[in-house]
Design a protein around this motif. Sequence first.
Motif, mmCIF file in Angstrom:
data_model
loop_
_atom_site.group_PDB
_atom_site.id
_atom_site.type_symbol
_atom_site.label_atom_id
_atom_site.label_comp_id
_atom_site.label_asym_id
_atom_site.label_seq_id
_atom_site.Cartn_x
_atom_site.Cartn_y
_atom_site.Cartn_z
ATOM 1 N N SER A 1 4.000 13.444 -18.599
ATOM 2 C CA SER A 1 3.936 14.042 -20.614
ATOM 3 C C SER A 1 3.069 13.035 -21.286
ATOM 4 O O SER A 1 3.062 13.165 -22.410
ATOM 5 C CB SER A 1 5.281 14.022 -20.340
ATOM 6 N N ASP A 2 3.442 11.701 -20.451
ATOM 7 C CA ASP A 2 2.268 10.557 -21.984
ATOM 8 C C ASP A 2 1.057 11.695 -21.429
ATOM 9 O O ASP A 2 0.515 11.296 -22.323
ATOM 10 C CB ASP A 2 2.854 9.646 -21.015
ATOM 11 N N PRO B 1 -11.226 -1.331 -17.092
ATOM 12 C CA PRO B 1 -9.150 -0.811 -17.226
ATOM 13 C C PRO B 1 -9.216 0.966 -16.485
ATOM 14 O O PRO B 1 -9.937 1.409 -18.028
ATOM 15 C CB PRO B 1 -8.162 -1.176 -18.703
ATOM 16 N N TYR B 2 -7.962 0.855 -16.355
ATOM 17 C CA TYR B 2 -7.872 2.793 -16.526
ATOM 18 C C TYR B 2 -6.325 3.103 -15.946
ATOM 19 O O TYR B 2 -6.091 1.434 -15.458
ATOM 20 C CB TYR B 2 -8.618 3.183 -15.326
ATOM 21 N N GLN B 3 -5.302 3.512 -16.064
ATOM 22 C CA GLN B 3 -4.190 4.070 -15.537
ATOM 23 C C GLN B 3 -4.407 5.186 -14.462
ATOM 24 O O GLN B 3 -4.893 6.220 -14.441
ATOM 25 C CB GLN B 3 -3.356 4.345 -17.321
ATOM 26 N N LEU B 4 -2.982 5.323 -13.749
ATOM 27 C CA LEU B 4 -3.109 6.454 -13.547
ATOM 28 C C LEU B 4 -1.645 6.801 -13.373
ATOM 29 O O LEU B 4 -0.629 6.914 -14.102
ATOM 30 C CB LEU B 4 -2.601 5.887 -11.541
ATOM 31 N N CYS B 5 -1.868 8.500 -12.613
ATOM 32 C CA CYS B 5 -0.969 9.653 -12.951
ATOM 33 C C CYS B 5 -0.360 10.587 -11.837
ATOM 34 O O CYS B 5 -1.117 11.253 -11.260
ATOM 35 C CB CYS B 5 -1.192 10.293 -14.130
ATOM 36 N N ARG B 6 0.707 10.172 -11.034
ATOM 37 C CA ARG B 6 0.798 10.431 -9.888
ATOM 38 C C ARG B 6 0.896 12.198 -10.011
ATOM 39 O O ARG B 6 2.657 12.525 -11.049
ATOM 40 C CB ARG B 6 2.345 9.975 -9.817
ATOM 41 N N VAL B 7 0.570 12.688 -9.327
ATOM 42 C CA VAL B 7 0.858 14.802 -9.585
ATOM 43 C C VAL B 7 1.478 14.958 -8.115
ATOM 44 O O VAL B 7 1.094 14.935 -7.233
ATOM 45 C CB VAL B 7 0.298 15.249 -9.401
ATOM 46 N N GLU B 8 2.532 15.092 -7.804
ATOM 47 C CA GLU B 8 2.597 15.938 -6.411
ATOM 48 C C GLU B 8 2.421 17.450 -6.228
ATOM 49 O O GLU B 8 2.295 17.753 -6.762
ATOM 50 C CB GLU B 8 4.541 15.931 -6.401
ATOM 51 N N THR C 1 0.600 22.960 -9.474
ATOM 52 C CA THR C 1 1.328 24.311 -9.842
ATOM 53 C C THR C 1 2.038 24.489 -10.683
ATOM 54 O O THR C 1 2.063 25.641 -11.409
ATOM 55 C CB THR C 1 1.584 24.486 -8.472
ATOM 56 N N THR C 2 2.985 23.411 -11.934
ATOM 57 C CA THR C 2 3.264 23.834 -13.043
ATOM 58 C C THR C 2 2.433 23.851 -14.006
ATOM 59 O O THR C 2 1.625 23.968 -14.530
ATOM 60 C CB THR C 2 4.089 22.502 -13.226
ATOM 61 N N GLU C 3 3.160 24.697 -14.893
ATOM 62 C CA GLU C 3 2.515 25.164 -16.322
ATOM 63 C C GLU C 3 2.188 23.710 -16.626
ATOM 64 O O GLU C 3 1.441 24.191 -18.106
ATOM 65 C CB GLU C 3 3.683 26.459 -17.747
ATOM 66 N N VAL C 4 3.025 23.019 -16.664
ATOM 67 C CA VAL C 4 2.546 21.649 -18.021
ATOM 68 C C VAL C 4 1.103 21.118 -17.154
ATOM 69 O O VAL C 4 0.210 20.812 -17.694
ATOM 70 C CB VAL C 4 3.673 20.849 -17.499
ATOM 71 N N PHE C 5 0.943 20.871 -16.179
ATOM 72 C CA PHE C 5 -0.444 20.822 -15.092
ATOM 73 C C PHE C 5 -1.229 20.752 -15.602
ATOM 74 O O PHE C 5 -2.891 20.938 -15.880
ATOM 75 C CB PHE C 5 -0.367 20.524 -13.758
#
Length: 232
Positions: A225-226, A27-34, A40-44
């Motif tokens: 965010s999750d 089992p795994y999940q994915l998170c899409r990053v444009e 390049t955001t501070e969040v990432f």
Amino acid sequence: MNPILCYGVPSGCSFGSIVALEWLGKPYQLCRVEMPEMVTTEVFRRINPVAETPSLLTNTGDVISESIAILSHIGAQGIEQKLGFAQGTREFDQLNQMLAFLNTTFFGAFAPLWHALEHSAEGAKKEALTHYGRGAVERAHTALEAMLGNKEWLLGKQRTLADAYFIGIARWNEYHKVVDRRDYPGLQRLYNKLEADQAVIFAHAIERQEVGASSGGFQGEIGLSDVLARLK
């Protein structure tokens, strides 16, 4: 908690990690990053200060970045499937050697071409980058063709993480049109076989945001965010 792979689009090298997770079957999940908007955001950057994909949030809440490190982590869980091998074995050394070649020589050969494309280089600068990149890509294909020889997969009769990583990079030639892969019959054969693989088909569908049939343990996509909420 399921591991979460932050993968980059369009056409990130994280493609190989998606394929590897599919082959692993856990089992795994994915998170899409444009890219470049989100990466390049501070969040990432809270996930990966280098602002690059892929990054893997493990089931213990730790973050692993860089494709080779992520693939090694997956390989340690996939020894039974022979995706990876026990440290100290001959096969382990051969896999690391092939991954290192793919990550430096094969991947790096495309870097000047990506720079020219993404930064809209013009004139003499574009000509120099293109000339250097084309030569590097041709040399990398020639070397890898010789290394593959008559083997079914990059390391022999069994597919490994190296094949997953290869297909994610080899497809970049479709952007830059440097080589005619038919001039490298072994690589053309391997490329065609991988493109027909269910995990590769699924990874393409994920990148295009289409419905794909997972042959592994895909548990859906979640937002950035999750992912942050699950960091240690």
